[in-house]
Design a protein around this motif. Structure first.
Motif, short mmCIF file in Angstrom:
data_model
loop_
_atom_site.label_atom_id
_atom_site.label_comp_id
_atom_site.label_asym_id
_atom_site.label_seq_id
_atom_site.Cartn_x
_atom_site.Cartn_y
_atom_site.Cartn_z
N PRO A 2 1.08 -1.10 -0.22
CA PRO A 2 0.15 0.19 0.26
C PRO A 2 0.61 0.90 0.29
CG PRO A 2 -0.43 -1.05 1.38
CD PRO A 2 -0.01 -2.18 0.70
N GLY A 3 0.96 2.34 -1.02
CA GLY A 3 1.41 3.22 -0.96
C GLY A 3 2.64 3.52 -1.84
N THR A 4 3.10 1.91 -2.80
CA THR A 4 4.02 2.30 -3.62
C THR A 4 3.40 3.22 -5.03
OG1 THR A 4 4.68 -0.11 -2.59
CG2 THR A 4 5.73 0.32 -4.56
N ALA A 5 3.92 3.82 -5.47
CA ALA A 5 3.89 4.29 -6.29
C ALA A 5 4.95 4.22 -7.58
CB ALA A 5 4.12 5.73 -6.66
N LEU A 6 4.18 3.91 -8.84
CA LEU A 6 5.58 2.68 -10.04
C LEU A 6 5.59 3.96 -11.04
CD1 LEU A 6 5.58 -0.52 -9.71
CD2 LEU A 6 6.99 0.38 -8.14
N PHE A 7 6.75 4.54 -11.71
CA PHE A 7 6.44 5.11 -12.62
C PHE A 7 6.97 3.79 -13.91
CE2 PHE A 7 8.95 6.95 -16.46
CZ PHE A 7 7.65 7.95 -17.68
N VAL A 8 6.34 3.70 -15.21
CA VAL A 8 7.17 2.37 -16.05
C VAL A 8 6.95 3.14 -17.42
CG1 VAL A 8 6.59 0.31 -17.38
CG2 VAL A 8 6.20 0.85 -15.45
N PRO A 9 8.44 3.73 -18.29
CA PRO A 9 7.98 4.56 -19.44
C PRO A 9 7.57 3.39 -20.43
CG PRO A 9 10.23 3.37 -19.15
CD PRO A 9 9.39 3.53 -17.60
N ALA A 10 7.07 3.93 -21.60
CA ALA A 10 6.29 3.26 -22.38
C ALA A 10 7.74 2.06 -23.00
CB ALA A 10 5.96 4.24 -23.94
N ARG A 11 6.88 0.93 -23.57
CA ARG A 11 7.55 0.06 -23.86
C ARG A 11 8.71 -0.89 -23.05
NH1 ARG A 11 6.64 3.88 -26.69
NH2 ARG A 11 5.50 4.02 -29.18
N VAL A 54 -4.24 -1.86 -7.80
CA VAL A 54 -3.79 -0.77 -8.03
C VAL A 54 -4.78 -0.14 -8.78
CG1 VAL A 54 -1.66 -0.72 -9.38
CG2 VAL A 54 -1.96 -2.98 -8.18
N LEU A 55 -4.23 1.18 -8.58
CA LEU A 55 -4.27 2.21 -9.12
C LEU A 55 -3.42 2.49 -10.48
CD1 LEU A 55 -5.31 5.15 -6.55
CD2 LEU A 55 -7.13 2.74 -7.90
N VAL A 56 -4.52 2.53 -12.20
CA VAL A 56 -3.32 3.02 -13.49
C VAL A 56 -3.46 3.70 -14.05
CG1 VAL A 56 -2.39 1.61 -15.20
CG2 VAL A 56 -3.07 0.44 -13.50
N PHE A 57 -1.95 4.59 -14.10
CA PHE A 57 -2.43 5.42 -15.32
C PHE A 57 -2.06 5.88 -16.18
CE2 PHE A 57 -3.47 6.63 -10.99
CZ PHE A 57 -3.89 7.38 -10.75
N PHE A 58 -2.28 5.89 -17.52
CA PHE A 58 -1.49 5.76 -18.93
C PHE A 58 -1.36 7.48 -19.58
CE2 PHE A 58 -3.17 1.53 -18.97
CZ PHE A 58 -2.24 0.26 -18.85
N ALA A 59 -0.78 8.22 -19.71
CA ALA A 59 -0.28 9.21 -20.36
C ALA A 59 0.76 8.44 -21.38
CB ALA A 59 0.27 9.56 -19.52
N PRO A 60 -0.11 8.42 -23.11
CA PRO A 60 -1.14 9.40 -23.61
C PRO A 60 -2.64 7.93 -23.70
CG PRO A 60 -0.26 9.19 -25.41
CD PRO A 60 0.74 8.87 -24.35
N ALA A 61 -3.30 8.29 -23.38
CA ALA A 61 -4.74 6.96 -22.87
C ALA A 61 -3.73 5.73 -23.45
CB ALA A 61 -6.01 7.28 -23.63
N TYR A 62 -4.26 4.75 -23.32
CA TYR A 62 -4.79 3.31 -23.16
C TYR A 62 -5.22 3.12 -24.33
CZ TYR A 62 -4.51 -1.65 -22.75
OH TYR A 62 -3.72 -2.58 -23.26
N SER A 63 -4.45 3.15 -25.12
CA SER A 63 -5.07 2.30 -26.97
C SER A 63 -4.76 1.18 -27.14
CB SER A 63 -3.38 3.01 -27.40
OG SER A 63 -2.88 2.06 -27.74
N GLY A 64 -4.11 0.35 -26.39
CA GLY A 64 -4.31 -1.33 -26.29
C GLY A 64 -3.59 -1.45 -27.64
N VAL A 65 -2.93 -0.90 -27.98
CA VAL A 65 -1.57 -1.63 -29.26
C VAL A 65 -0.19 -1.85 -27.98
CG1 VAL A 65 -0.32 -0.59 -30.90
CG2 VAL A 65 -2.44 0.45 -30.64
#
Length: 109
Positions: free
Chosen positions: A72-81, A95-106
């Motif tokens: 609980p409270g761990t925050a992680l950043f993962v770059p694209a690809r 887990v709360l998940v944020f995508f930027a830009p919006a998740y494309s599914g690609v």
């Protein structure tokens, strides 16, 4: 303003890991990811940058050749690809998940 019911543990069918998108705008999407204790996280790299915030549960996370314990409270950043995954889940993870830009599914690989 939108009020979003999130952060609760909600496993998928058969007790599998499950991602549910809660909000989408062109520049950002947000969802919840539930991973039951002992379940596999079989995701592939994404085409978007991603932030995870663990709201409950315990396990481990590997990304970019580094492995960390998460809770609980761990925050992680993962770059694209970048290859990444949760594993060794000992307590059901929400887990709360944020995508930027919006998740494309690609896939990003």
């Amino acid at each position: 303003m939108d009020v979003i019911d999130c952060g609760s543990f909600r496993p998928g069918p058969g007790g599998a890991a499950d991602f549910v998108e809660q909000l989408r705008v062109p520049t950002l999407s947000f969802g919840t990811y539930s991973i039951p204790a002992g379940a596999a996280d079989d995701q592939s790299p994404h085409a978007e940058d991603e932030i995870y915030v663990v709201s409950s549960g315990r396990g481990r996370f590997t990304s970019g050749g580094r492995t960390v314990d998460v809770g609980p409270g761990t925050a992680l950043f993962v770059p694209a690809r970048e290859e990444h995954r949760f594993h060794d889940v000992t307590e059901d993870l929400a887990v709360l998940v944020f995508f930027a830009p919006a998740y494309s599914g690609v896939p990003g690989s």
